[in-house]
Enzyme design. Structure first.
Site, PDB file in Angstrom:
ATOM      1  N   GLU A  40       0.854  -1.198   0.000  1.00  0.00           N
ATOM      2  CA  GLU A  40       0.000   0.000   0.000  1.00  0.00           C
ATOM      3  C   GLU A  40       0.888   1.245   0.000  1.00  0.00           C
ATOM      4  O   GLU A  40       2.013   1.228   0.487  1.00  0.00           O
ATOM      5  CB  GLU A  40      -0.888  -0.009   1.245  1.00  0.00           C
ATOM      6  CG  GLU A  40      -1.906   1.114   1.298  1.00  0.00           C
ATOM      7  CD  GLU A  40      -2.759   1.084   2.552  1.00  0.00           C
ATOM      8  OE1 GLU A  40      -3.879   1.615   2.509  1.00  0.00           O
ATOM      9  OE2 GLU A  40      -2.305   0.535   3.577  1.00  0.00           O
ATOM     10  N   LYS A 118     -10.346   0.599  -2.118  1.00  0.00           N
ATOM     11  CA  LYS A 118     -10.386   0.246  -0.701  1.00  0.00           C
ATOM     12  C   LYS A 118     -11.742   0.569  -0.076  1.00  0.00           C
ATOM     13  O   LYS A 118     -12.237   1.698  -0.182  1.00  0.00           O
ATOM     14  CB  LYS A 118      -9.268   0.997   0.034  1.00  0.00           C
ATOM     15  CG  LYS A 118      -9.064   0.586   1.479  1.00  0.00           C
ATOM     16  CD  LYS A 118      -7.872   1.339   2.073  1.00  0.00           C
ATOM     17  CE  LYS A 118      -7.553   0.879   3.484  1.00  0.00           C
ATOM     18  NZ  LYS A 118      -6.363   1.578   4.027  1.00  0.00           N
ATOM     19  N   CYS A 161      -4.957  -3.506   3.253  1.00  0.00           N
ATOM     20  CA  CYS A 161      -4.630  -3.136   4.629  1.00  0.00           C
ATOM     21  C   CYS A 161      -5.766  -3.327   5.642  1.00  0.00           C
ATOM     22  O   CYS A 161      -6.049  -4.429   6.083  1.00  0.00           O
ATOM     23  CB  CYS A 161      -4.101  -1.706   4.646  1.00  0.00           C
ATOM     24  SG  CYS A 161      -3.137  -1.305   6.138  1.00  0.00           S
TER      25      CYS A 161
END
Length: 275
Positions: A40, A118, A161
């Site tokens: 990321e 995301k 993440c």
């Protein structure tokens, strides 16, 4: 299939980050890999500057051209863990000063770029040098649309993440056929030390898939420290390789027969009572 997870200490200098990535990709290709996963914030570790970068069309176009050329020329798939996108998948521009945090996948067979935005944003308090993180100040969450792509016959699920803490996403990726799920990340040192390996291993075991966590490492400025320890877990929860806390390349062989072995001996997904 042989894959490579590239662990980095990315900074605010876009050009320097790109140079390091290209060097490490060339190293990985020498090892005969098919799939390369980057962490990321790989090209820019600075939330406040993401909108500015996303608006620089010449830089964005140059980056996409470079990555596409690398992928096609070298014959490898490249997963860019996350990169700021000014536009949504439908072409509309993200309002205000925010961006989408997009995981991008470059194919060696075409100019098409697969994309996952995301979903879960890191708005938390952490006992470290930063203290409070609020990604929603800089990032607009993506659509609830889990993405699985075909990488030379291997079904790869995409996540980023903080997504790791939401098991329902990973169960949905598996229901869509994922055999390997990638987790490019910038896990903080504090949260990483406490939860990184536990969460990754749990997601692998409970879903009977391969999970690879590709993390940032080291200090990004004076206060921000990430955990590193990029790792791959098998469907049985075995550690197939793990890095320490320095930039490095992790190489792992993915044998999908292991998935069927696990499902045959312990068909937990068939035993589910709540769906």
């Amino acid at each position: 299939m042989k894959i490579c997870a590239i662990q980095l200490t990315s900074g605010p200098d876009f050009a320097a980050n790109l140079d390091e990535v290209q060097r490490r990709i060339l190293d990985a290709v020498q090892e005969g890999v098919t799939l390369i996963i980057l962490p990321e914030n790989v090209f820019l570790f600075n939330g406040k500057a993401m909108r500015e970068l996303s608006e620089q069309e010449s830089i964005q176009e140059s980056l996409f051209t470079t990555l596409n050329k690398l992928s096609v020329t070298l014959g490898v798939w490249i997963v860019v863990g996350s990169h700021p996108s000014l536009k949504r998948p439908d072409g509309s521009v993200v309002a205000g000063s925010r961006v989408r945090q997009s995981c991008l996948v470059f194919s060696p067979f075409s100019s098409e770029c697969f994309r996952y935005d995301k979903i879960h944003l890191f708005d938390v308090n952490v006992a470290d040098g930063v203290g409070q993180y609020k990604e929603s100040d800089f990032i607009e969450p993506g659509e609830l649309n889990p993405i699985v792509i075909d990488v030379d016959g291997l079904k790869v699920g995409l996540s980023i993440c903080y997504d790791l803490r939401f098991p329902e996403l990973y169960r949905e990726l598996v229901s869509k056929g994922a055999e390997l799920i990638v987790v490019p990340a910038a896990f903080t040192y504090v949260t990483g030390k406490a939860h990184w390996n536990t969460l990754l291993r749990a997601r692998a075991i409970e879903n009977q898939v391969f999970i690879v966590g590709v993390n940032q490492c080291g200090f990004h400025g004076k206060n921000r420290q990430t955990y590193g320890h990029s790792v791959c877990y098998s469907p049985w929860g075995e550690d197939l390789g793990q890095l320490a806390d320095e930039p490095d390349n992790l190489y792992v062989n993915i044998d999908t027969d292991r998935i069927q072995e696990c499902k045959s001996s312990m068909p937990v997904l068939e035993h589910r009572r709540l769906t």
